[in-house]
Motif scaffolding. Structure first.
Motif, PDB file in Angstrom:
ATOM      1  N   UNK A  52       0.835  -1.213   0.000  1.00  0.00           N
ATOM      2  CA  UNK A  52       0.000   0.000   0.000  1.00  0.00           C
ATOM      3  C   UNK A  52       0.868   1.261   0.000  1.00  0.00           C
ATOM      4  N   UNK A  53       1.995   1.194   0.716  1.00  0.00           N
ATOM      5  CA  UNK A  53       2.907   2.332   0.731  1.00  0.00           C
ATOM      6  C   UNK A  53       3.497   2.545  -0.665  1.00  0.00           C
ATOM      7  N   UNK A  54       3.896   1.470  -1.333  1.00  0.00           N
ATOM      8  CA  UNK A  54       4.415   1.565  -2.693  1.00  0.00           C
ATOM      9  C   UNK A  54       3.360   2.112  -3.646  1.00  0.00           C
ATOM     10  N   UNK A  55       2.109   1.723  -3.430  1.00  0.00           N
ATOM     11  CA  UNK A  55       1.020   2.236  -4.257  1.00  0.00           C
ATOM     12  C   UNK A  55       0.897   3.753  -4.095  1.00  0.00           C
ATOM     13  N   UNK A  56       1.018   4.228  -2.875  1.00  0.00           N
ATOM     14  CA  UNK A  56       0.953   5.672  -2.624  1.00  0.00           C
ATOM     15  C   UNK A  56       2.079   6.420  -3.326  1.00  0.00           C
ATOM     16  N   UNK A  57       3.307   5.877  -3.257  1.00  0.00           N
ATOM     17  CA  UNK A  57       4.443   6.502  -3.930  1.00  0.00           C
ATOM     18  C   UNK A  57       4.240   6.519  -5.439  1.00  0.00           C
ATOM     19  N   UNK A  58       3.774   5.407  -5.975  1.00  0.00           N
ATOM     20  CA  UNK A  58       3.571   5.284  -7.423  1.00  0.00           C
ATOM     21  C   UNK A  58       2.509   6.271  -7.902  1.00  0.00           C
ATOM     22  N   UNK A  59       1.384   6.328  -7.211  1.00  0.00           N
ATOM     23  CA  UNK A  59       0.298   7.233  -7.610  1.00  0.00           C
ATOM     24  C   UNK A  59       0.739   8.696  -7.487  1.00  0.00           C
ATOM     25  N   UNK A  60       1.526   9.000  -6.458  1.00  0.00           N
ATOM     26  CA  UNK A  60       2.040  10.355  -6.295  1.00  0.00           C
ATOM     27  C   UNK A  60       2.963  10.749  -7.438  1.00  0.00           C
ATOM     28  N   UNK A  61       3.832   9.818  -7.840  1.00  0.00           N
ATOM     29  CA  UNK A  61       4.758  10.104  -8.939  1.00  0.00           C
ATOM     30  C   UNK A  61       3.990  10.263 -10.259  1.00  0.00           C
ATOM     31  N   UNK A  62       2.962   9.448 -10.472  1.00  0.00           N
ATOM     32  CA  UNK A  62       2.134   9.571 -11.680  1.00  0.00           C
ATOM     33  C   UNK A  62       1.503  10.961 -11.735  1.00  0.00           C
ATOM     34  N   UNK A  63       0.945  11.419 -10.635  1.00  0.00           N
ATOM     35  CA  UNK A  63       0.322  12.743 -10.593  1.00  0.00           C
ATOM     36  C   UNK A  63       1.354  13.844 -10.827  1.00  0.00           C
ATOM     37  N   UNK A  64       2.548  13.677 -10.236  1.00  0.00           N
ATOM     38  CA  UNK A  64       3.609  14.668 -10.402  1.00  0.00           C
ATOM     39  C   UNK A  64       4.037  14.777 -11.864  1.00  0.00           C
ATOM     40  N   UNK A  65       4.236  13.639 -12.531  1.00  0.00           N
ATOM     41  CA  UNK A  65       4.654  13.643 -13.932  1.00  0.00           C
ATOM     42  C   UNK A  65       3.568  14.238 -14.815  1.00  0.00           C
ATOM     43  N   UNK A  66       2.322  13.849 -14.582  1.00  0.00           N
ATOM     44  CA  UNK A  66       1.219  14.395 -15.379  1.00  0.00           C
ATOM     45  C   UNK A  66       1.132  15.911 -15.230  1.00  0.00           C
ATOM     46  N   UNK A  67       1.340  16.415 -14.016  1.00  0.00           N
ATOM     47  CA  UNK A  67       1.305  17.863 -13.791  1.00  0.00           C
ATOM     48  C   UNK A  67       2.452  18.554 -14.523  1.00  0.00           C
ATOM     49  N   UNK A  68       3.641  17.967 -14.448  1.00  0.00           N
ATOM     50  CA  UNK A  68       4.799  18.559 -15.134  1.00  0.00           C
ATOM     51  C   UNK A  68       4.579  18.597 -16.639  1.00  0.00           C
ATOM     52  N   UNK A  69       4.083  17.512 -17.186  1.00  0.00           N
ATOM     53  CA  UNK A  69       3.864  17.464 -18.635  1.00  0.00           C
ATOM     54  C   UNK A  69       2.750  18.425 -19.066  1.00  0.00           C
ATOM     55  N   UNK A  70       1.746  18.599 -18.223  1.00  0.00           N
ATOM     56  CA  UNK A  70       0.653  19.500 -18.600  1.00  0.00           C
ATOM     57  C   UNK A  70       1.091  20.963 -18.571  1.00  0.00           C
ATOM     58  N   UNK A  71       2.135  21.276 -17.804  1.00  0.00           N
ATOM     59  CA  UNK A  71       2.627  22.651 -17.717  1.00  0.00           C
ATOM     60  C   UNK A  71       3.944  22.851 -18.455  1.00  0.00           C
ATOM     61  N   UNK A  72       4.359  21.847 -19.196  1.00  0.00           N
ATOM     62  CA  UNK A  72       5.655  21.925 -19.877  1.00  0.00           C
ATOM     63  C   UNK A  72       5.572  22.765 -21.141  1.00  0.00           C
ATOM     64  N   UNK A  73       6.580  23.572 -21.316  1.00  0.00           N
ATOM     65  CA  UNK A  73       6.769  24.292 -22.576  1.00  0.00           C
ATOM     66  C   UNK A  73       7.938  23.577 -23.249  1.00  0.00           C
ATOM     67  N   UNK A  74       7.614  22.677 -24.165  1.00  0.00           N
ATOM     68  CA  UNK A  74       8.632  21.833 -24.782  1.00  0.00           C
ATOM     69  C   UNK A  74       9.343  22.618 -25.880  1.00  0.00           C
ATOM     70  N   UNK A  75      10.660  22.694 -25.736  1.00  0.00           N
ATOM     71  CA  UNK A  75      11.486  23.465 -26.655  1.00  0.00           C
ATOM     72  C   UNK A  75      12.413  22.519 -27.397  1.00  0.00           C
ATOM     73  N   UNK A  76      12.307  22.511 -28.714  1.00  0.00           N
ATOM     74  CA  UNK A  76      13.157  21.681 -29.561  1.00  0.00           C
ATOM     75  C   UNK A  76      14.175  22.587 -30.238  1.00  0.00           C
TER      76      UNK A  76
END
Length: 158
Positions: A52-76
């Motif tokens: 259950x603790x691992x599940x909490x860490x995993x879900x937290x990281x998923x939310x963190x990545x999704x937030x970063x990608x949604x606010x990312x200004x991708x520069x090529x």
């Protein structure tokens, strides 16, 4: 929320991690929880609590990545005209004028920075000293240990 600058490679790495967490790690954790639950009493079941603790860490990281990608200004930077100036995403070869040591850095977003791989944050003292400069310029970087002089040897947009 403000946009976060990110290189194309950095965004791709985050997407790969997100896919792994959602399609591999999350199902494994769910399976581990179900298996531990089958052992009976949940109050003293260490396997269940660990899963259950691992599940909490995993879900937290998923939310963190999704937030970063949604606010990312991708520069090529490969699509930008190389005017020779150091910009976000540029690969810069510099020489420390005191030690004559040459180092190649790539200027990336905060989340992508990894000094061991010579990926430096755009907000680091080194990157702030280099941004806007050109090859053959000498820059003074204000580091915690004192000022360091570097000569820019080359600037590439790769």
């Amino acid at each position: 929320m403000r946009q976060i600058p990110m290189t194309l490679l950095g965004a791709e790495r985050l997407r790969e991690e997100l896919e792994y967490l959602k399609n591999v790690r999350r199902p494994k954790i769910i399976s581990d929880i179900a298996e531990a639950r089958a052992h009976g009493d949940l109050k003293e079941n260490a396997e269940y609590h660990a899963a259950r603790e691992q599940q909490g860490f995993c879900e937290g990281r998923i939310q963190e990545i999704e937030a970063k990608l949604s606010h990312a200004q991708i520069i090529d930077v490969t699509k930008m005209a190389n005017n020779g100036r150091v910009i976000f995403g540029a690969t810069v070869k510099v020489m420390n004028l005191d030690t004559e040591e040459e180092v190649v850095y790539r200027i990336v977003g905060d989340d992508e920075a990894d000094f061991k791989q010579n990926l430096i944050s755009v907000n680091s003292p080194m990157a702030r000293g280099l941004i806007g400069k050109e090859a053959d310029d000498v820059v003074i970087v204000k580091a915690p240990g004192g000022d360091i002089e570097f000569e820019i040897l080359s600037v590439e947009y790769v």
